[in-house]
Write an enzyme that holds these catalytic residues in place. Structure first.
Site, PDB file in Angstrom:
ATOM      1  N   GLU A   1      -1.509  45.567  53.171  1.00 16.43           N
ATOM      2  CA  GLU A   1      -1.205  46.548  54.217  1.00 16.43           C
ATOM      3  C   GLU A   1      -1.456  47.966  53.703  1.00 16.43           C
ATOM      4  O   GLU A   1      -1.989  48.822  54.418  1.00 16.43           O
ATOM      5  CB  GLU A   1       0.247  46.396  54.660  1.00 16.43           C
ATOM      6  CG  GLU A   1       0.685  47.422  55.695  1.00 16.43           C
ATOM      7  CD  GLU A   1       2.137  47.823  55.555  1.00 16.43           C
ATOM      8  OE1 GLU A   1       2.401  49.041  55.517  1.00 16.43           O
ATOM      9  OE2 GLU A   1       3.002  46.929  55.480  1.00 16.43           O
TER      10      GLU A   1
ATOM     11  N   GLU B   1       8.284  52.454  46.646  1.00 11.42           N
ATOM     12  CA  GLU B   1       8.827  52.065  47.951  1.00 11.42           C
ATOM     13  C   GLU B   1       9.940  51.029  47.784  1.00 11.42           C
ATOM     14  O   GLU B   1      10.992  51.115  48.426  1.00 11.42           O
ATOM     15  CB  GLU B   1       7.713  51.500  48.836  1.00 11.42           C
ATOM     16  CG  GLU B   1       8.169  51.093  50.224  1.00 11.42           C
ATOM     17  CD  GLU B   1       7.058  50.483  51.060  1.00 11.42           C
ATOM     18  OE1 GLU B   1       7.334  50.107  52.217  1.00 11.42           O
ATOM     19  OE2 GLU B   1       5.917  50.370  50.561  1.00 11.42           O
TER      20      GLU B   1
END
Length: 469
Positions: free
Chosen positions: A93, A170
């Site tokens: 992604e 993240e």
């Protein structure tokens, strides 16, 4: 439109008028690409999504040549010895924004920024979507850029290593958020070794371990014409959209003349689930504890999913819900308290959440469980049913003011349920729910195995009475 409309994989063209005079059209190309649009009267913008029905649950662990048969792997990829692909979906992604032979990462960003558009992606447990929202005049650009990303990502080795660091940051950010942590722990506790129990984004260990070759194999295996679903909602002309998609993917060198059937949808039936644990405690010296209780839930295609929406609304879906009134309003024990349901192709989860002082964690957990037990035994009132139906019908109508919601509805309809249900059909199903339906569903859910996940300054003994109840 009268009732839900089936979306057979072998039906080349479909057209219908949905509630609000929206025109919904669907084309299945000979290559297996599926294109769906919903033209909304008066819209001046459009939201577009490029979907693939592959999520974190589809990642392969380390596979040896002896373990692989022809046709093994996600969607039938024949494989030789393969390294672990855990974390590949989330990695991919990120990487699709990092450039193609014709566009740099900056080119992709500038293309949307210079027209005031939005673009992003999401990784789910059973699908991945790359999406954008633009003015109607900029839809051709959005199709071109997203198609280029989807078909022609180079997965540059240097960018791969850079992005490994970004993803680790993240994950670190998520790990600092007790709400993210407790949610992941609850899925693991309820679903155990089922692939849906794995975290969507991967873990520090899997992201550090996964190789570019593993992610590349994941890309080749799952980003093909018959995997692709394109959905657009808002200001869109379907015939022009189909032409734009064909031109964009043909320019990328995709083989469009070779007939291929779209990938089959997942079976919508419950798989055996073995509870991972009754209790999962992540001890941290936080000022507040976050506690979640969960049971196995409904699959995404279960006929009772509308009933679950009503149950959730009454139990923990708003400020008038039982959990909110009992725990926050009457007792002042929590600021945030709610319930939710998550459904997938072969498993689901029903959960309840509260954030509270660590010293109140046991009491709050007992209250949540007691309220659910009361609902399962005695059901809901006619007034609660009416209020829930009003809340759900209103929120459904308001959500459809946004083309993002309509675009996502098309994608989930095509990938998950295999049917399109408009607002009128949703309201018809909602109206059919009875108080008996809700009570029976609650009794069915509470009969499952209870799991508790909590993050905070807590000990396992905190929940002794809840676990034993």
């Amino acid at each position: 439109m009268n009732g839900a409309v089936a979306l057979p994989l072998d039906l080349p063209e479909l057209s219908l008028t949905a509630s609000g005079d929206a025109l919904v059209r669907r084309s299945v190309l000979p290559s297996g690409i599926r294109i769906l649009s919903e033209r909304v009267p008066g819209a001046r913008s459009a939201t577009i999504g490029f979907w693939v029905a592959v999520g974190s649950r589809d990642e392969l662990g380390a596979v040896s040549a002896a373990d692989v048969r022809d046709g093994a792997g996600a969607h039938g990829l024949a494989a030789a010895a393969l390294p672990s692909r855990f974390g590949s979906t989330h990695f991919l992604e990120h990487l699709l924004f990092k450039g193609t032979p014709g566009r740099t990462a900056l080119d992709i960003a500038v293309a949307f920024d210079e027209v005031g558009g939005e673009h992003n992606a999401l990784t789910g447990k059973e699908y991945t979507c790359y999406y954008a929202k633009v003015q109607d005049r900029d839809l051709p650009m959005a199709v071109s850029v997203l198609a280029d990303m989807f078909t022609s990502s180079v997965l540059d080795a240097a960018e791969f290593e850079n992005e490994r660091g970004v993803i680790l940051e993240e994950l670190a950010m998520a790990d600092d958020d007790p709400n993210d942590v407790v949610g992941e722990r609850l899925f693991e506790a309820v679903l155990g070794d089922h692939p849906l129990g794995r975290p969507i984004g991967g873990t520090n260990d899997t992201i550090r371990a996964v190789t570019r070759d593993a992610v590349w194999q994941h890309y080749l295996a799952n980003y093909r014409p018959n995997d692709l679903v394109v959905t657009v909602a808002g200001a869109v002309d379907h015939d022009e959209l189909v032409a734009l998609v064909i031109a964009a993917v043909d320019g990328a060198g995709w083989e469009l003349t070779k007939p291929a059937r779209p990938v089959e949808r997942r079976l919508g039936s419950s798989a055996p689930v073995t509870r991972g644990s009754a209790l999962s405690i992540t001890n941290r010296p936080n000022e507040q504890a976050v506690v979640m209780l969960g049971y196995p839930g409904l699959v995404a295609t279960d006929d009772r999913r509308t009933t679950l929406s009503v149950l959730n609304s009454v139990f923990g879906g708003g400020m008038s819900s039982r959990l909110f009134q009992e725990i926050r309003e009457k007792r002042g024990l929590a600021y945030s308290v709610y319930s939710y349901g998550a459904g997938y192709s072969d498993a689901g989860l029903f959960g309840m959440y509260a954030g509270c002082s660590p010293k109140n964690a046991a009491q709050v957990s007992e209250l949540m469980l007691a309220e659910f037990d009361l609902l399962a035994r005695d059901g809901i009132s006619v007034g609660e049913l009416a209020r829930a139906k009003g809340q759900l019908s209103g929120s459904a109508a308001l959500s459809l003011e946004d083309s993002d919601t309509r675009m996502s509805r098309l994608g989930r309809s095509e990938i998950t349920t295999g049917e399109f249900a408009d607002l009128d059909e949703g309201l018809r199903r909602l109206d059919a729910v009875t108080v008996d339906d809700v009570q029976q569903l609650a009794a069915s859910l509470i009969a499952g195995s209870l799991s508790i996940a909590a993050v905070g300054a807590l000990e396992a003994s905190t929940f002794d009475r809840v676990v034993q109840s």
